[in-house]
Design an enzyme around this catalytic site. Structure first.
Site, mmCIF file in Angstrom:
data_model
loop_
_atom_site.group_PDB
_atom_site.id
_atom_site.type_symbol
_atom_site.label_atom_id
_atom_site.label_comp_id
_atom_site.label_asym_id
_atom_site.label_seq_id
_atom_site.Cartn_x
_atom_site.Cartn_y
_atom_site.Cartn_z
ATOM 1 N N ASP A 35 0.838 -1.192 0.000
ATOM 2 C CA ASP A 35 0.000 0.000 0.000
ATOM 3 C C ASP A 35 0.881 1.253 0.000
ATOM 4 O OD1 ASP A 35 -2.272 1.849 0.749
ATOM 5 O OD2 ASP A 35 -3.308 -0.049 1.017
ATOM 6 N N HIS A 87 -3.701 6.096 3.405
ATOM 7 C CA HIS A 87 -4.394 4.886 2.953
ATOM 8 C C HIS A 87 -3.766 3.617 3.540
ATOM 9 C CE1 HIS A 87 -5.831 1.907 -0.062
ATOM 10 N NE2 HIS A 87 -6.837 2.743 -0.265
ATOM 11 N N SER A 119 -11.138 -0.743 -0.796
ATOM 12 C CA SER A 119 -9.841 -0.720 -0.105
ATOM 13 C C SER A 119 -9.990 -1.050 1.370
ATOM 14 C CB SER A 119 -9.210 0.674 -0.207
ATOM 15 O OG SER A 119 -8.557 0.855 -1.424
#
Length: 785
Positions: free
Chosen positions: A149, A222, A559
């Site tokens: 990620d 994220h 996600s």
């Protein structure tokens, strides 16, 4: 190169055609990144390392071209899930390589993009239970989840290592130091951290280190968010701007984490993703979590599919996000059958922020806003951005940067349409122009699906039908003596929302564009308004001007759904160390549910109608039931090879995908692509004027329940079809025993216009009175053009 058999090299070449064109700072105009796959035993002994051999290969290639600038530097070398290297080459050099007899293929690469807490409790994972998945797996304590990620913010409480035992002895990974990330950033929880930027920089030039960290540290948020969903520790109190107060926890609170940073400001480059997979499997991860996706291409052209096969072949479970392209069909990504593909659903918590209009009507919305509120009881002038721009109405309707005229919006609430710029950015545009609030309206494609955002001014999101109503109210009111007015009433956090789960509007849908015989997504998991850890240096709205600091943030996307399944896979692997990746996926799929907390079939958020298997796959994950599924559908690596044979892949393409030499003659005699031992069954019939058509599936189940058990089948056929199962009873004498059955599907042609199709679904359920092992059965009728 020597031509003796021991030096016969097979190359497969993947050319990186990054969607962004090479910048002028890239090393050599017109050069592209290539990933070269090499036969596994092909390294000559005269070279001490792969790198030396590869560099000498490139040097010889350059020397054959007197005009070459000789800057074909190695980007990455790969040795675990993939065997080879990546390098920058000119089109001429690439063409020359491709013309050589030992080159297998030349394949385009893609730039990938991110698919952007109450969920443990909603999933039934309670720490107070004396038995159950958390206790049985010791909260996943010896399992390692690799999160590929944007990196990690290691100081977060979600990653503390209190009361954790020593790092598992199998771990071979590293904590790679870099900018603002000393090697001491890792601990017994975050046991590894690496970053991969060579591919990114080879296309975009040197990174701007004032906005990005050349280290595993997360400058986006994220990666920190997804990592804490998968394996965050228990943190209390947790909230975001006063919302979602409670205990934050990941799915596998004691599992170890390893962060592999591959995503940067310009995206996530395949050569870096491949390097991360390669490192993660060599390091000793048990699960790879990948909330990244892109276009669907054949598996031999898809470096994520190739890397994921190598990981699965090594016994590593790979979960990936289905994508956020919903609610349209054929939008699902990461569709390889060896990857567990995860869509998103809602949980039973929401953050209502209601729009009250001057005509007395109210319309529901959602928001997270913790700043100064609008004055209670006061109504504010309401305008539509599309009417209040300084230039074209299109830009101002979307509230794009610089599009609103401050003279027209100052002191007013502005209605903005969703699209192009981020939802939070629109609020910043309104705020800069002097607006006091924003109402963000979905477009037709977004439907009624809502996600809560952290806004920089009082704002809320409303569905498409409410947006139409507000635009009409503004238009009519501006022509009357009662000018349009509104206010926004924030109602905080509401629990026990019904119905839940609901399939998220944005969650990507099937059918599977590459392999219609494999139903995708596989399952859905919580992916709407999920609270998880967040970095210090990123404001909760994600826009640069937002300087607020918060330990947690709420995001929505597949996600967020993917790491839920990654964490659950770690728990299942801890409870069942001998289970393969396919066995874990099978347990999650055959125990999934399709009924919401009102007792009806889950709804589709975008329409409010009942959702289908193309939306949710096998259903919503049910962790406690997955721990004891009764039967599993297992799949070995060579079963996937047979599947590719029956998908009409050439032996060369199969070798690129799997690094295995395929003999397709036996596979093609044995069946068809739908005969892969998958927990779901999908048949596609081309009508071609036939009145009746039929097919069969062969499946093999392994008993992981009670030693002496008898399973009886219940068939719920798709509408208008005949489905029979033989035998109708499976008698097991021991754990680990395998038994096979045949499913025959017969259907009569339906009236369809040329090029159209119809899909119906049913199920095949095996039960021993204690376990229910459910497989979706999907039949698609197609009328050829």
């Amino acid at each position: 190169m020597a031509s003796s058999p021991s030096f016969l090299f097979f190359f497969s070449l993947i050319i990186s055609v990054a969607s962004a064109s090479s910048s002028s700072s890239s090393s050599g105009a017109g050069r592209k990144t290539f990933i070269v796959q090499v036969q596994r035993d092909a390294k000559p002994s005269i070279f001490p390392t792969h790198r030396h051999w590869y560099e000498s290969s490139l040097a010889s290639l350059s020397s054959s071209n007197p005009n070459s600038k000789s800057n074909s530097a190695i980007i990455h070398t790969y040795e675990t899930v993939f065997h080879g290297f990546s390098a920058k080459l000119s089109p001429l050099e690439a063409e020359k390589l491709h013309s050589l007899p030992h080159i297998v293929a030349v394949i385009p690469e893609h730039v990938r993009h991110l698919q952007t807490t109450r969920s443990p409790e909603f999933l039934g994972l309670r720490t107070t239970d004396r038995a159950g998945l958390l206790k049985e797996s010791d909260f996943g304590s010896d399992l390692v989840i690799g999160v590929i990620d944007t990196g990690v913010w290691p100081e977060r409480n979600s990653f503390n290592d209190r009361d954790l035992g020593p790092v598992p002895s199998k771990w071979k990974g590293q904590c790679v130091a870099g900018k603002d990330f000393p090697a001491t950033s890792c601990n017994r929880k975050l046991i590894g951290a690496r970053f991969f930027c060579n591919g990114y920089e080879s296309t975009n030039g040197k990174m701007n280190e004032t906005t990005e960290y050349r280290s595993p540290r997360d400058s986006d948020g994220h990666g920190t968010h997804t990592a804490s969903i998968a394996a965050g520790r228990y943190v209390f109190p947790a909230s975001i701007l006063g919302y979602a107060r409670g205990v934050a926890a990941g799915m596998a609170p004691k599992a170890r984490l390893a962060a592999y940073k591959v995503c940067w400001n310009a995206g996530c480059y395949d050569s870096d993703i491949l390097a991360a997979f390669d490192a993660a499997v060599a390091d000793g991860v048990d699960v790879v979590s990948l909330s990244v996706g892109g276009a669907v291409v054949p598996y031999y052209l898809d470096s994520i599919a190739i890397a994921a096969f190598g990981a699965t072949d090594a016994g590593v479970f790979v979960s990936a996000s289905a994508g956020n392209g919903g609610p349209g069909g054929l939008t699902v990504t990461n569709v390889a059958p060896w990857v567990t593909t995860v869509g998103a659903g809602t949980i039973d918590r929401n953050f209502p922020a209601v729009v009250k209009l001057g005509n007395g009507r109210t319309r529901p919305g959602v928001s997270i806003y913790g700043g100064p509120a609008l004055t209670p009881g006061r109504m504010y002038p309401l305008v539509y951005g599309g009417n209040e721009g300084g230039g074209d109405g299109y830009s101002s309707s979307l509230c794009l940067e610089g599009s609103l005229d401050p003279n027209l919006v100052k002191g007013k609430i502005v209605l903005c349409d969703r699209g192009i710029n981020s939802r939070a950015s629109k609020g910043e545009v309104v705020k800069k122009a002097g607006g006091v609030g924003m109402i963000l309206a979905n477009g037709v494609f977004d439907g009624e699906g809502l996600v809560a955002d952290c806004h920089v001014l009082p704002a809320t999101s409303i569905g498409a039908s409410a947006g139409d109503e507000l635009r009409k109210y503004i238009s009519e009111g501006s022509k009357s003596r009662s000018p349009p007015t509104a206010t926004i009433i924030f109602k905080g956090t509401k629990l026990g929302i019904r119905p839940a789960p609901v399939v998220a509007s944005f969650s990507a849908r099937g059918p599977n564009p590459e392999s219609p015989e494999i139903l995708k997504p596989d399952v859905i998991a919580p992916g709407v308004n999920i609270l998880a850890a967040w970095p210090d240096k990123v404001g909760p709205s994600g826009i640069p001007s937002d300087k607020r600091k918060t330990e947690f943030n709420i995001l929505s996307g597949t996600s967020m759904a993917c790491p839920h399944v990654s964490g659950l896979a770690a728990l299942l692997k801890a409870a069942h160390p001998d289970w393969s990746p396919a066995a874990i996926r099978s347990a999650l799929m055959t125990t999934a549910y399709t009924v919401d907390n009102r007792g009806g079939t889950m709804l589709d958020e975008s329409t409010g109608n009942v959702s289908t298997v193309m939306d949710f796959g096998a259903g919503h994950v049910h962790p406690q039931k997955a721990m004891d599924p009764g039967l599993i559908y297992d799949i070995a690596s060579y079963d996937y090879v047979d599947f590719l044979c029956n998908s009409n892949y050439t032996t060369k393409n199969i070798q690129v995908t799997t690094r295995k030499v395929a003999d397709c003659s036996g596979a093609k005699k044995a069946g068809h692509a739908g005969n892969l031992n998958y927990p779901s069954l999908s048949a596609v019939f081309q009508q071609y004027g036939k009145h009746k058509t039929s097919t069969h599936f062969i499946r093999t189940v392994t008993n992981v329940g009670d030693p002496n058990s008898v399973y009886h089948v219940t068939v719920r056929p798709p509408r208008g079809m005949s489905v029979t199962v033989q035998p109708e009873e499976l008698v097991f004498r021991r754990v680990g025993q395998k038994l096979s059955f045949l499913v025959r599907v017969e259907t009569i042609a339906v009236k369809l216009s040329p090029g159209s199709s119809s899909t119906n679904s049913g199920s095949v359920i095996w039960s021993d009175g204690k376990h229910k092992v459910t497989s979706p059965l999907v039949v698609t009728m197609q009328q050829p053009l």
